[in-house]
Scaffold this motif. Structure first.
Motif, PDB file in Angstrom:
ATOM      1  N   MET A   1      11.255   6.754  -7.268  1.00 54.99           N
ATOM      2  CA  MET A   1      10.957   5.988  -6.054  1.00 54.99           C
ATOM      3  C   MET A   1       9.794   5.007  -6.217  1.00 54.99           C
ATOM      4  N   PRO A   2       8.745   5.323  -6.991  1.00 57.57           N
ATOM      5  CA  PRO A   2       7.715   4.299  -7.206  1.00 57.57           C
ATOM      6  C   PRO A   2       8.270   3.022  -7.824  1.00 57.57           C
ATOM      7  N   LEU A   3       9.226   3.153  -8.752  1.00 61.20           N
ATOM      8  CA  LEU A   3       9.841   1.964  -9.352  1.00 61.20           C
ATOM      9  C   LEU A   3      10.767   1.266  -8.363  1.00 61.20           C
ATOM     10  N   VAL A   4      11.483   2.045  -7.556  1.00 62.50           N
ATOM     11  CA  VAL A   4      12.362   1.473  -6.522  1.00 62.50           C
ATOM     12  C   VAL A   4      11.531   0.710  -5.496  1.00 62.50           C
ATOM     13  N   ASP A   5      10.457   1.343  -5.019  1.00 63.18           N
ATOM     14  CA  ASP A   5       9.609   0.720  -3.997  1.00 63.18           C
ATOM     15  C   ASP A   5       8.970  -0.564  -4.512  1.00 63.18           C
ATOM     16  N   ALA A   6       8.532  -0.551  -5.767  1.00 59.44           N
ATOM     17  CA  ALA A   6       7.894  -1.732  -6.345  1.00 59.44           C
ATOM     18  C   ALA A   6       8.889  -2.888  -6.452  1.00 59.44           C
ATOM     19  N   ALA A   7      10.092  -2.592  -6.898  1.00 57.54           N
ATOM     20  CA  ALA A   7      11.102  -3.651  -7.042  1.00 57.54           C
ATOM     21  C   ALA A   7      11.462  -4.249  -5.689  1.00 57.54           C
ATOM     22  N   ARG A   8      11.614  -3.397  -4.676  1.00 61.13           N
ATOM     23  CA  ARG A   8      11.950  -3.877  -3.336  1.00 61.13           C
ATOM     24  C   ARG A   8      10.855  -4.791  -2.801  1.00 61.13           C
ATOM     25  N   LEU A   9       9.614  -4.342  -2.902  1.00 64.33           N
ATOM     26  CA  LEU A   9       8.478  -5.112  -2.400  1.00 64.33           C
ATOM     27  C   LEU A   9       8.401  -6.484  -3.067  1.00 64.33           C
ATOM     28  N   LEU A  10       8.521  -6.517  -4.381  1.00 68.25           N
ATOM     29  CA  LEU A  10       8.382  -7.775  -5.115  1.00 68.25           C
ATOM     30  C   LEU A  10       9.520  -8.740  -4.785  1.00 68.25           C
ATOM     31  N   MET A  11      10.705  -8.204  -4.575  1.00 66.41           N
ATOM     32  CA  MET A  11      11.837  -9.074  -4.201  1.00 66.41           C
ATOM     33  C   MET A  11      11.656  -9.623  -2.791  1.00 66.41           C
ATOM     34  N   LEU A  12      11.171  -8.791  -1.870  1.00 66.24           N
ATOM     35  CA  LEU A  12      10.907  -9.267  -0.513  1.00 66.24           C
ATOM     36  C   LEU A  12       9.854 -10.377  -0.527  1.00 66.24           C
TER      37      LEU A  12
ATOM     38  N   ARG B   1       0.840  -1.206   0.000  1.00 66.50           N
ATOM     39  CA  ARG B   1       0.000   0.000   0.000  1.00 66.50           C
ATOM     40  C   ARG B   1       0.873   1.254   0.000  1.00 66.50           C
ATOM     41  N   ASN B   2       1.978   1.199   0.757  1.00 64.65           N
ATOM     42  CA  ASN B   2       2.913   2.330   0.793  1.00 64.65           C
ATOM     43  C   ASN B   2       3.550   2.573  -0.574  1.00 64.65           C
ATOM     44  N   ALA B   3       3.794   1.469  -1.295  1.00 66.15           N
ATOM     45  CA  ALA B   3       4.423   1.580  -2.623  1.00 66.15           C
ATOM     46  C   ALA B   3       3.502   2.233  -3.643  1.00 66.15           C
ATOM     47  N   LEU B   4       2.199   2.304  -3.320  1.00 65.93           N
ATOM     48  CA  LEU B   4       1.235   2.897  -4.250  1.00 65.93           C
ATOM     49  C   LEU B   4       0.892   4.342  -3.901  1.00 65.93           C
ATOM     50  N   GLN B   5       1.607   4.896  -2.907  1.00 65.63           N
ATOM     51  CA  GLN B   5       1.312   6.263  -2.473  1.00 65.63           C
ATOM     52  C   GLN B   5       1.666   7.300  -3.533  1.00 65.63           C
ATOM     53  N   ASN B   6       2.595   6.947  -4.425  1.00 61.43           N
ATOM     54  CA  ASN B   6       2.974   7.865  -5.500  1.00 61.43           C
ATOM     55  C   ASN B   6       2.521   7.289  -6.838  1.00 61.43           C
ATOM     56  N   PRO B   7       1.312   7.601  -7.281  1.00 61.50           N
ATOM     57  CA  PRO B   7       0.840   7.096  -8.573  1.00 61.50           C
ATOM     58  C   PRO B   7       1.569   7.793  -9.710  1.00 61.50           C
ATOM     59  N   PRO B   8       1.361   7.344 -10.966  1.00 62.64           N
ATOM     60  CA  PRO B   8       2.019   8.010 -12.101  1.00 62.64           C
ATOM     61  C   PRO B   8       1.792   9.519 -12.044  1.00 62.64           C
ATOM     62  N   PRO B   9       2.867  10.311 -12.154  1.00 68.31           N
ATOM     63  CA  PRO B   9       2.797  11.751 -11.858  1.00 68.31           C
ATOM     64  C   PRO B   9       2.229  12.610 -12.989  1.00 68.31           C
TER      65      PRO B   9
END
Length: 629
Positions: A525-536, A490-498
């Protein structure tokens, strides 16, 4: 021709570039070849030995080229050439050459290379191709950045040469003493004689010594009496390898650079042998060596500033951004390691316990290309209760030395104090485990923000086992609290496409950066956050870099391959764009004035937002987040 030379001729004519030579050229080489017999495991040359004026061809057997750690770099079989790059580079050998079975090697001199091979257009072209095909840049998944650095010098050969863009010129009627005065005033070693801005001749310091100082010509004579003409010209795209071969081939030390590479085109630059040496001394590998020899933070500051120039050159020459990122991160890590070593000597005693220094945030992801602020932490081994206070005090004082020296180098202190000299970020293994467990089990907004920073940590110095224990503890906590990934999602979706409803860029509403676009927060950061989440979610510990995370996800989830490849492309473009903006404006590159962008840049940025949208849609589905938003 004697029998041995005949046999050598018959053998060499079957392999390039020798099969491209004329019969007379190859016969001349064959007569002067030295034949070397090597027993199994016998060295031909070793790391650190001065490069001899020969390169080699395998006649029988096999020669292995090895690094200092005995890792095999290449195996040379019958007909293979080796030692040529070292010969052009000069200095010392960088690899060991050892027979891996009983072998016979032909040794061919630099004189033969210059006289017959580089003088032959087809053979010279083959040498250029061999430079390209022999470059090996592995995309390894381990953290051994030295592996990457050892290949950076290979890239140097294929880079566009960094020539002087302001050649000093004079006309053909200029007197020699006038030309010499101009050279002295401009502090240059050559002057190009031009007619209508086209190069027709060149004079170098050597010409003044051999033609004037010896009395052969008068200083009152015209420059036409001693100039070398016609000049050797190349286009602006000339590579380092091409330049070295051209200088060998023509036995000269300067090349004229023109618009189209011919004498009938406008002069745009001059490339000297000295320029090539400087370029070799300013690649990543050479900078690393300087860092290790440095004695102060001030020296390291100079080296890091030169890294900015290296970064600029690599970007101009379209070297892949992920490769550049690894090199610059390696330099940053090595600077940090050197500063830690300095700081330990400032302490009144050795560390009282094992410890590890962690880079976090962008440096932890190996994405800190520009001189942004520090983000770091320290972990030390668990100690007895009665020793704890003194141990922590020691490491806080040590961290303060390190943070201050990093500031001298140019890495500003973190405004949020996310640095190891803050007691919050200097803890024992058990304390760090408890800290991460607390963040994971109580995932409020502040704790999620800290997780997104601290989950991207990289071991830089000290005991790697402490870091491994910390990683195991973190993943154990995540396994025990499945809901955490949902909160992180949910945190990773806080920044939608700008983009606004009207497809306009979302910019800052107020403050110092009003009406500017925040490329870090809104796009990267949206791409960074998404990659981190999916790897975790896949329980993958060892991959922190955003591009490498998406590459790993391509392997793990082939059904989502197109989305992840799109994210890789987008993130590379964003990283490149931000770095170029930062270098252009001498800042972090984070905030961009949209008015300064052309239509092409705007469209490229907007395309990256589609990748953000796609991966966020995937996260919504994966973690069932649609109903929570």
């Amino acid at each position: 021709m004697n029998t041995i030379a005949e046999r050598i001729y018959d053998y060499l004519k079957g392999f390039p570039p020798f099969n491209l030579l004329t019969r007379d050229q190859l016969l001349s080489i064959s007569k002067s070849v030295d034949v070397i017999y090597l027993e199994n495991n016998q060295f031909l040359f070793e790391i650190g030995q001065p490069v001899v004026n020969h390169f080699y061809v395998v006649r029988n057997g096999a020669i292995g080229l090895f690094r200092a750690n005995n890792n095999l770099v290449d195996k040379c079989d019958e007909g293979d050439i080796f030692g040529l790059r070292a010969l052009l580079r000069r200095g010392e050998y960088k690899l060991n050459a050892k027979a891996i079975e009983e072998s016979i090697v032909y040794s061919i001199s630099l004189e033969n290379l210059e006289t017959y091979i580089t003088a032959n257009a087809d053979a010279s072209q083959f040498l250029m191709a061999s430079f390209a095909s022999n470059v090996r840049v592995k995309n390894t998944e381990d953290d051994d950045f030295i592996e990457t650095l050892q290949h950076s010098s290979e890239y140097t050969y294929l880079q566009t040469a960094d020539y002087s863009k302001n050649p000093i010129t004079c006309c053909i009627d200029t007197k020699i003493n006038e030309a010499a005065s101009i050279m002295t005033e401009k502090h240059v070693g050559s002057i190009v004689i031009t007619k209508e801005n086209k190069p027709i001749g060149i004079i170098t310091d050597k010409d003044l010594r051999t033609q004037i100082a010896t009395g052969k010509h008068s200083i009152e004579d015209s420059v036409s009496r001693i100039m070398s003409s016609p000049v050797i010209t190349y286009p602006e795209t000339i590579t380092v390898a091409e330049a070295q071969i051209a200088m060998l081939k023509h036995k000269i030390t300067h090349l004229c650079i023109t618009k189209d590479g011919t004498n009938d085109s406008d002069l745009t630059g001059i490339l000297s042998e000295h320029d090539i040496i400087v370029l070799r001394e300013n690649n990543a590998s050479a900078l690393i060596k300087e860092i290790k020899r440095s004695r102060s933070a001030e020296q390291l500051k100079d080296i890091r500033q030169r890294t900015e120039k290296l970064l600029t050159r690599y970007l101009e020459q379209d070297i892949p951004i992920d490769f550049i990122s690894r090199l610059v991160s390696a330099i940053n890590d090595t600077i940090t390691q050197r500063i830690i070593a300095f700081s330990i000597t400032k302490m009144d005693k050795k560390p009282p316990a094992q410890f590890a220094w962690l880079a976090i945030g962008s440096q932890g992801r190996q994405e800190q290309l520009l001189m942004t602020d520090q983000d770091n932490a320290l972990v030390f081994e668990n100690v007895k209760t009665e020793e704890y206070e003194n141990t922590k005090s020691y490491f806080l004082k040590l961290s303060d030395y390190i943070n201050k020296d990093l500031e001298i180098v140019g890495f500003e202190l973190c405004p949020a104090k996310m640095m190891a000299n803050n007691p919050k970020w200097c803890k024992s293994v058990s304390e760090w485990s408890q800290q991460f467990n607390s963040w994971i089990t109580t995932p409020d907004q502040d704790n999620l923000m800290l997780c997104t920073i601290f989950f991207d940590y990289e071991h830089v110095y000290g005991d790697v086992e402490l870091v491994s224990k910390l990683s195991e503890s973190i993943f154990e906590s995540i396994d025990n609290h499945d809901i955490f990934l949902t909160y992180l999602g949910r945190n990773a979706l806080q920044n939608p496409p700008p983009l606004s409803f009207f497809r306009q860029f979302l910019v800052e509403d107020d403050g110092e950066h009003k009406d500017q676009f925040d490329i870090k927060a809104r796009a990267m950061m949206p791409l960074v956050d998404a990659a981190r989440l999916l790897m975790l979610s896949h329980n993958i510990k060892a991959v922190n870099n955003t591009i490498e995370r998406y590459e790993k996800l391509v392997e793990l989830e082939p059904q989502n391959k197109d989305t992840y490849l799109f994210c890789i492309e987008a993130y590379k473009n964003l990283l490149t764009f931000r770095t170029e903006q930062g270098l252009r404006h001498n800042d972090s590159g984070r905030f961009i004035d949209l008015e300064s962008l052309d239509k092409g840049n705007r469209l490229q940025l907007k395309r990256t937002f589609k990748a953000v949208k796609d991966v966020q849609e995937l996260i919504k589905m994966r973690f069932k987040l649609s109903q929570l938003l």
